[in-house]
Design an enzyme around this catalytic site. Structure first.
Site, short mmCIF file in Angstrom:
data_model
loop_
_atom_site.label_atom_id
_atom_site.label_comp_id
_atom_site.label_asym_id
_atom_site.label_seq_id
_atom_site.Cartn_x
_atom_site.Cartn_y
_atom_site.Cartn_z
N ASP A 214 16.44 -87.22 -61.28
CA ASP A 214 15.79 -85.97 -61.20
C ASP A 214 14.52 -86.05 -62.15
OD1 ASP A 214 14.61 -83.43 -61.12
OD2 ASP A 214 16.40 -82.49 -61.66
N GLU A 241 14.26 -88.00 -57.22
CA GLU A 241 14.00 -86.17 -56.81
C GLU A 241 12.99 -85.65 -57.26
OE1 GLU A 241 16.86 -82.23 -57.84
OE2 GLU A 241 17.95 -84.11 -56.93
N GLU A 269 13.32 -77.94 -54.73
CA GLU A 269 13.94 -77.32 -55.57
C GLU A 269 13.01 -75.94 -55.93
OE1 GLU A 269 14.98 -77.29 -60.51
OE2 GLU A 269 15.37 -79.12 -59.35
N ASP A 292 16.76 -73.64 -53.57
CA ASP A 292 17.44 -72.99 -54.44
C ASP A 292 17.42 -71.74 -53.84
OD1 ASP A 292 18.16 -71.23 -56.55
OD2 ASP A 292 18.33 -72.86 -58.00
N HIS A 319 19.72 -76.88 -54.18
CA HIS A 319 19.82 -76.96 -55.57
C HIS A 319 20.86 -75.82 -56.16
CE1 HIS A 319 18.07 -75.76 -59.63
NE2 HIS A 319 18.37 -76.87 -59.93
N GLU A 339 25.83 -79.83 -54.93
CA GLU A 339 25.40 -80.00 -56.35
C GLU A 339 26.09 -79.08 -57.15
OE1 GLU A 339 21.60 -80.56 -59.25
OE2 GLU A 339 21.24 -79.17 -57.59
#
Length: 393
Positions: A214, A241, A269, A292, A319, A339
């Site tokens: 990430d 990511e 995200e 998200d 996310h 996740e």
């Protein structure tokens, strides 16, 4: 029976974890020298809290129906978001039928276009939307995933995000994702350190365990290409990511073309609404989108985002966001896994993601989770967490 209407909406703030999981005190892996867009400034490099990642705190939205049923949700936004709920969005919620979620979303979005569209305002709308789905599930005495069409698999499987993929493997997760520690401003030495951390972890987890990185919006195309290429050959990195600014669609398109064949490019995200994700998809920016649900527009908007991705042959792996994404992922064929954010400071144990704010928040066992059939999202607010309602209407 008449359909209940919404009597009142209330917005609260709370500090210390919860919806704003960056709002941590003391030493925590999530705040330990993570590469960020601010890492080019040495004073803001060692800690994300130093530049204010935790300034907003959590937003808690409650919606109360005419029959006394109360739905709620949590996200990030704090006091500014509470002001928006109480002073602007309430007019579109109070008096509406609990079933009119699509109408309420459309009115909230269009009424805030002139100062919204993304960021804090969409976070706020997301929190309201999630509370409305929780309320509808409780009114109908069904879990939200039933309202979304029902489960397409018996259980969820997870990868873990944290500082210790080797421990995540022992806990039964299918993969582990680490935060990148050093950004372009730290030059070749930083790049070497990043690769050393990754190759060391590959040696610990073996050749078949998924490892992901990430990058939290902190790289440029050239650095990301160089890092990803070496990480693929030296450590078998599965995906890179959110390497670039979420506004750099052209850079993502180039980066995806540059990546070694077989490596995945993922992002989303910090993207919002179907229009933002349409750009990512139409420009072939990524292989997996990661909205998200607490930030992209809520469940109502995630339904549309997911349909767009499905038509483009792109996977949707939301996310974090705990139960709010679990209830969605379990209903979608193009969301094959989820996740789990390891919110223990080390992290050497599994704790609820929104701890301490939510009670009965389910967590995976050996990397798997069967969602309970509890109405709504199936969680309760912890009465020991002191809520503050800064505004009323």
């Amino acid at each position: 029976m008449a359909t209940p209407t919404i009597r009142q909406i209330r917005a609260y703030t709370v500090r210390g974890g919860g919806g704003d999981y960056h709002d941590q005190s003391g030493a925590h892996w999530i705040d330990d020298h993570v590469s960020t867009p601010m890492a080019k400034y040495p004073n803001y490099r060692a800690s994300r809290r130093s530049f204010g990642i935790n300034v907003l705190g959590s937003l808690v939205v409650e919606v109360e129906a005419s029959d006394g049923t109360v739905g709620f949700a949590v996200t990030t936004g704090g006091e500014p978001a509470a002001w928006i709920v109480e002073n602007h969005l309430a007019r579109f919620i109070e008096g509406a039928k609990v079933t009119d979620i699509e109408l309420m979303w459309d009115q909230m979005y269009n009424a805030t276009l002139y100062y919204g569209r993304k960021g804090l305002v969409i976070n706020t709308i997301s929190g309201v939307d999630l509370a409305l789905w929780d309320l509808l599930g409780k009114v109908r005495q069904e879990p939200v995933f039933h309202l979304l069409g029902g489960a397409v698999r018996d259980e969820l499987q997870f990868y873990a995000t944290g500082a210790r993929p080797d421990l995540a493997k022992e806990m039964g997760f299918i993969g582990g994702k680490m935060a990148l520690h050093h950004g372009p401003a730290e030059g070749e030495e930083g790049l070497r350190k990043n690769l050393e951390i990754l190759t060391d972890m590959r040696a610990k987890v073996g050749p078949d365990f998924w490892l992901m990185q990430d990058c939290w919006m902190s790289l440029d195309v050239n650095y990301a290409t160089k890092f990803a290429t070496r990480a693929w050959h030296e450590a078998g990195l599965k995906w890179i990511e959110e390497a670039l600014s979420p506004d750099d669609y052209w850079g993502y398109s180039e980066l995806r073309r540059n990546l070694p064949r077989g490596m995945l490019c993922t992002t989303g995200e910090h993207e919002a609404t179907r229009w933002g994700f349409r750009l990512l998809l139409d420009m072939n920016c990524c292989d997996i989108i990661q909205p998200d649900v607490g930030w992209c527009g809520g469940v109502t908007e995630l339904i549309k985002i997911s349909a767009l991705a499905d038509a483009h042959g792109v996977l949707v792996v939301p996310h974090g966001s705990s139960v709010y994404s679990y209830h969605f992922v379990i209903t979608r064929h193009n969301s094959p896994f989820a996740e789990f954010l390891m919110m223990h400071p080390v992290p050497d144990q599994v704790v609820p993601m929104f701890t301490p704010l939510l009670l009965e928040e389910p967590v995976p066992t050996k990397g798997r989770l069967k969602l309970p059939e509890t109405p709504g999202f199936g969680v309760r607010l912890n009465p020991e967490c002191k809520l503050h309602r800064p505004y009323t209407h």
